[in-house]
Design a protein around this motif. Structure first.
Motif, PDB file in Angstrom:
ATOM      1  N   MET A  81       0.822  -1.148   0.026  1.00  0.00           N
ATOM      2  CA  MET A  81      -0.089   0.015   0.020  1.00  0.00           C
ATOM      3  C   MET A  81       0.824   1.177   0.004  1.00  0.00           C
ATOM      4  SD  MET A  81      -2.571   1.248   2.768  1.00  0.00           S
ATOM      5  CE  MET A  81      -2.427   3.086   3.206  1.00  0.00           C
ATOM      6  N   THR A  82       0.493   2.343  -0.665  1.00  0.00           N
ATOM      7  CA  THR A  82       1.406   3.406  -0.784  1.00  0.00           C
ATOM      8  C   THR A  82       0.620   4.227   0.244  1.00  0.00           C
ATOM      9  OG1 THR A  82      -0.262   4.387  -2.461  1.00  0.00           O
ATOM     10  CG2 THR A  82       1.934   3.307  -3.256  1.00  0.00           C
ATOM     11  N   THR A  83       1.290   5.439   0.644  1.00  0.00           N
ATOM     12  CA  THR A  83       0.941   6.466   1.644  1.00  0.00           C
ATOM     13  C   THR A  83      -0.265   7.279   0.830  1.00  0.00           C
ATOM     14  OG1 THR A  83       2.894   6.269   2.761  1.00  0.00           O
ATOM     15  CG2 THR A  83       1.436   8.205   3.234  1.00  0.00           C
ATOM     16  N   THR A  84      -1.294   7.663   1.326  1.00  0.00           N
ATOM     17  CA  THR A  84      -2.435   8.333   0.872  1.00  0.00           C
ATOM     18  C   THR A  84      -2.562   9.636   1.936  1.00  0.00           C
ATOM     19  OG1 THR A  84      -3.258   6.519  -0.109  1.00  0.00           O
ATOM     20  CG2 THR A  84      -4.531   8.401  -0.210  1.00  0.00           C
ATOM     21  N   SER A  85      -2.606  10.723   1.271  1.00  0.00           N
ATOM     22  CA  SER A  85      -2.796  11.948   2.201  1.00  0.00           C
ATOM     23  C   SER A  85      -4.081  13.017   1.692  1.00  0.00           C
ATOM     24  CB  SER A  85      -1.625  12.741   2.422  1.00  0.00           C
ATOM     25  OG  SER A  85      -1.059  13.265   1.641  1.00  0.00           O
ATOM     26  N   THR A  86      -4.509  13.891   2.549  1.00  0.00           N
ATOM     27  CA  THR A  86      -5.360  14.848   2.220  1.00  0.00           C
ATOM     28  C   THR A  86      -4.829  16.127   2.848  1.00  0.00           C
ATOM     29  OG1 THR A  86      -7.478  15.657   1.499  1.00  0.00           O
ATOM     30  CG2 THR A  86      -7.194  14.219   3.601  1.00  0.00           C
ATOM     31  N   GLU A  87      -5.175  17.171   2.590  1.00  0.00           N
ATOM     32  CA  GLU A  87      -4.983  18.565   3.380  1.00  0.00           C
ATOM     33  C   GLU A  87      -6.150  19.362   3.228  1.00  0.00           C
ATOM     34  OE1 GLU A  87      -1.706  22.120   3.660  1.00  0.00           O
ATOM     35  OE2 GLU A  87      -0.890  20.331   3.492  1.00  0.00           O
ATOM     36  N   ARG A  88      -6.146  19.954   4.214  1.00  0.00           N
ATOM     37  CA  ARG A  88      -7.497  21.176   4.425  1.00  0.00           C
ATOM     38  C   ARG A  88      -7.232  22.216   5.430  1.00  0.00           C
ATOM     39  NH1 ARG A  88     -11.428  21.892   7.722  1.00  0.00           N
ATOM     40  NH2 ARG A  88     -13.480  22.900   7.112  1.00  0.00           N
ATOM     41  N   THR A  89      -7.314  23.390   5.069  1.00  0.00           N
ATOM     42  CA  THR A  89      -6.917  24.588   5.684  1.00  0.00           C
ATOM     43  C   THR A  89      -8.524  25.512   5.666  1.00  0.00           C
ATOM     44  OG1 THR A  89      -4.741  24.855   4.958  1.00  0.00           O
ATOM     45  CG2 THR A  89      -5.658  26.815   6.009  1.00  0.00           C
ATOM     46  N   ALA A  90      -8.749  25.993   6.917  1.00  0.00           N
ATOM     47  CA  ALA A  90      -9.944  26.635   7.302  1.00  0.00           C
ATOM     48  C   ALA A  90      -9.664  27.820   8.204  1.00  0.00           C
ATOM     49  CB  ALA A  90     -10.955  25.668   7.745  1.00  0.00           C
ATOM     50  N   LEU A  91     -10.246  28.821   8.072  1.00  0.00           N
ATOM     51  CA  LEU A  91     -10.582  29.860   9.170  1.00  0.00           C
ATOM     52  C   LEU A  91     -11.819  29.491  10.186  1.00  0.00           C
ATOM     53  CD1 LEU A  91     -10.616  32.894   7.008  1.00  0.00           C
ATOM     54  CD2 LEU A  91      -8.556  32.040   8.407  1.00  0.00           C
ATOM     55  N   GLN A  92     -11.513  29.897  11.338  1.00  0.00           N
ATOM     56  CA  GLN A  92     -12.384  29.806  12.316  1.00  0.00           C
ATOM     57  C   GLN A  92     -14.002  29.925  11.822  1.00  0.00           C
ATOM     58  OE1 GLN A  92     -11.496  31.600  15.979  1.00  0.00           O
ATOM     59  NE2 GLN A  92     -13.364  30.606  17.104  1.00  0.00           N
ATOM     60  N   SER A  93     -14.838  28.953  12.112  1.00  0.00           N
ATOM     61  CA  SER A  93     -16.171  29.212  11.839  1.00  0.00           C
ATOM     62  C   SER A  93     -17.150  28.265  12.558  1.00  0.00           C
ATOM     63  CB  SER A  93     -16.529  28.891  10.336  1.00  0.00           C
ATOM     64  OG  SER A  93     -16.500  27.645   9.906  1.00  0.00           O
ATOM     65  N   LEU A  94     -18.223  28.230  12.495  1.00  0.00           N
ATOM     66  CA  LEU A  94     -19.029  27.391  13.475  1.00  0.00           C
ATOM     67  C   LEU A  94     -19.058  26.072  12.762  1.00  0.00           C
ATOM     68  CD1 LEU A  94     -22.185  29.639  14.154  1.00  0.00           C
ATOM     69  CD2 LEU A  94     -20.389  29.047  15.623  1.00  0.00           C
ATOM     70  N   SER A  95     -18.927  25.968  11.319  1.00  0.00           N
ATOM     71  CA  SER A  95     -19.035  24.932  10.665  1.00  0.00           C
ATOM     72  C   SER A  95     -17.625  24.005  10.496  1.00  0.00           C
ATOM     73  CB  SER A  95     -19.509  25.019   9.360  1.00  0.00           C
ATOM     74  OG  SER A  95     -18.870  25.882   8.532  1.00  0.00           O
ATOM     75  N   ALA A  96     -16.548  24.868  11.062  1.00  0.00           N
ATOM     76  CA  ALA A  96     -15.125  24.238  10.957  1.00  0.00           C
ATOM     77  C   ALA A  96     -15.085  22.908  11.294  1.00  0.00           C
ATOM     78  CB  ALA A  96     -14.331  25.313  11.201  1.00  0.00           C
ATOM     79  N   VAL A  97     -15.442  22.556  12.545  1.00  0.00           N
ATOM     80  CA  VAL A  97     -15.290  21.153  13.071  1.00  0.00           C
ATOM     81  C   VAL A  97     -16.219  20.150  12.227  1.00  0.00           C
ATOM     82  CG1 VAL A  97     -15.478  19.592  15.041  1.00  0.00           C
ATOM     83  CG2 VAL A  97     -14.794  22.079  15.132  1.00  0.00           C
ATOM     84  N   ALA A  98     -17.260  20.742  11.827  1.00  0.00           N
ATOM     85  CA  ALA A  98     -18.152  19.619  11.235  1.00  0.00           C
ATOM     86  C   ALA A  98     -17.543  19.325   9.707  1.00  0.00           C
ATOM     87  CB  ALA A  98     -19.530  20.171  10.852  1.00  0.00           C
ATOM     88  N   GLU A  99     -16.873  20.300   9.227  1.00  0.00           N
ATOM     89  CA  GLU A  99     -16.186  20.304   7.979  1.00  0.00           C
ATOM     90  C   GLU A  99     -15.272  19.237   7.927  1.00  0.00           C
ATOM     91  OE1 GLU A  99     -15.550  24.014   6.500  1.00  0.00           O
ATOM     92  OE2 GLU A  99     -17.692  24.753   6.186  1.00  0.00           O
ATOM     93  N   ALA A 100     -14.327  19.508   9.029  1.00  0.00           N
ATOM     94  CA  ALA A 100     -13.248  18.632   9.328  1.00  0.00           C
ATOM     95  C   ALA A 100     -13.631  17.152   9.393  1.00  0.00           C
ATOM     96  CB  ALA A 100     -12.327  18.971  10.753  1.00  0.00           C
ATOM     97  N   ARG A 101     -14.764  16.935  10.182  1.00  0.00           N
ATOM     98  CA  ARG A 101     -15.320  15.464  10.233  1.00  0.00           C
ATOM     99  C   ARG A 101     -15.686  15.075   9.058  1.00  0.00           C
ATOM    100  NH1 ARG A 101     -18.006  17.581  15.398  1.00  0.00           N
ATOM    101  NH2 ARG A 101     -19.586  18.000  14.067  1.00  0.00           N
ATOM    102  N   HIS A 102     -16.495  15.796   8.091  1.00  0.00           N
ATOM    103  CA  HIS A 102     -16.717  15.324   6.911  1.00  0.00           C
ATOM    104  C   HIS A 102     -15.507  15.036   6.045  1.00  0.00           C
ATOM    105  CE1 HIS A 102     -19.268  14.875   3.122  1.00  0.00           C
ATOM    106  NE2 HIS A 102     -18.491  15.666   2.616  1.00  0.00           N
ATOM    107  N   THR A 103     -14.551  16.058   5.950  1.00  0.00           N
ATOM    108  CA  THR A 103     -13.470  15.548   5.354  1.00  0.00           C
ATOM    109  C   THR A 103     -12.702  14.415   5.572  1.00  0.00           C
ATOM    110  OG1 THR A 103     -13.009  17.878   4.764  1.00  0.00           O
ATOM    111  CG2 THR A 103     -10.948  16.531   4.683  1.00  0.00           C
ATOM    112  N   THR A 104     -12.795  13.957   6.854  1.00  0.00           N
ATOM    113  CA  THR A 104     -11.919  12.732   7.440  1.00  0.00           C
ATOM    114  C   THR A 104     -12.907  11.738   6.859  1.00  0.00           C
ATOM    115  OG1 THR A 104     -11.193  14.073   9.287  1.00  0.00           O
ATOM    116  CG2 THR A 104     -11.167  11.876   9.546  1.00  0.00           C
ATOM    117  N   ARG A 105     -14.179  11.555   7.215  1.00  0.00           N
ATOM    118  CA  ARG A 105     -15.012  10.468   6.530  1.00  0.00           C
ATOM    119  C   ARG A 105     -14.690  10.153   5.187  1.00  0.00           C
ATOM    120  NH1 ARG A 105     -16.755   6.962  10.424  1.00  0.00           N
ATOM    121  NH2 ARG A 105     -17.758   8.071  12.144  1.00  0.00           N
ATOM    122  N   VAL A 106     -14.739  11.385   4.139  1.00  0.00           N
ATOM    123  CA  VAL A 106     -14.581  10.927   3.058  1.00  0.00           C
ATOM    124  C   VAL A 106     -12.996  10.549   2.673  1.00  0.00           C
ATOM    125  CG1 VAL A 106     -14.370  12.299   0.609  1.00  0.00           C
ATOM    126  CG2 VAL A 106     -16.111  12.765   2.099  1.00  0.00           C
TER     127      VAL A 106
END
Length: 129
Positions: free
Chosen positions: A1-26
């Motif tokens: 298996m090769t290493t796989t990665s993703t990166e996401r940058t966000a400013l503080q917002s009410l939805s930032a944590v929900a977006e991080a959880r969604h990005t992680t699930r995907v």
């Protein structure tokens, strides 16, 4: 298996944590071989806690990096605060927190906190795949 990665940058917002959880699930859903569902839930929980801490204590923005290794998932969260994370006594009366850092330490195989040369820090957690 090769290493796989993703990166996401966000400013503080009410939805930032929900977006991080969604990005992680995907991200986890795309991995082959698949991540054990219980381990996937653990990774999402740790992401949620680390991003929440970065937003609450780290200065308003964060970068989330997820990397899949053969036996582990690496979660890395950058923030702009030089303050190192520290355990707090959980607040059972006012409900102001204090549980997250303890939980992250209990769930991760390893945690490394590294100051960044340009300021701030990176909190890395290795979790079972």
């Amino acid at each position: 298996m090769t290493t796989t990665s993703t990166e996401r940058t966000a400013l503080q917002s009410l939805s930032a944590v929900a977006e991080a959880r969604h990005t992680t699930r995907v991200f986890l859903d795309t991995l082959v071989p698949a991540v054990d569902p219980e381990h996937a839930d653990t990774v999402v929980l740790v992401v949620s806690e680390l991003v929440t801490n970065a937003l609450r204590h780290g200065g308003g923005s964060h970068t989330l990096r997820l990397t899949a290794h053969p036996d582990t998932i690496e979660v890395a969260v950058d923030d702009s605060s030089p303050r190192m994370p520290r355990p707090r006594t959980p607040d059972l009366i006012r409900g102001t927190g204090g549980f997250g850092w303890h939980m992250v330490n209990d769930l991760a195989h390893a945690i490394v906190v590294t100051p960044r040369p340009e300021g701030g820090k990176t909190v890395r957690a290795l979790l079972p795949r």
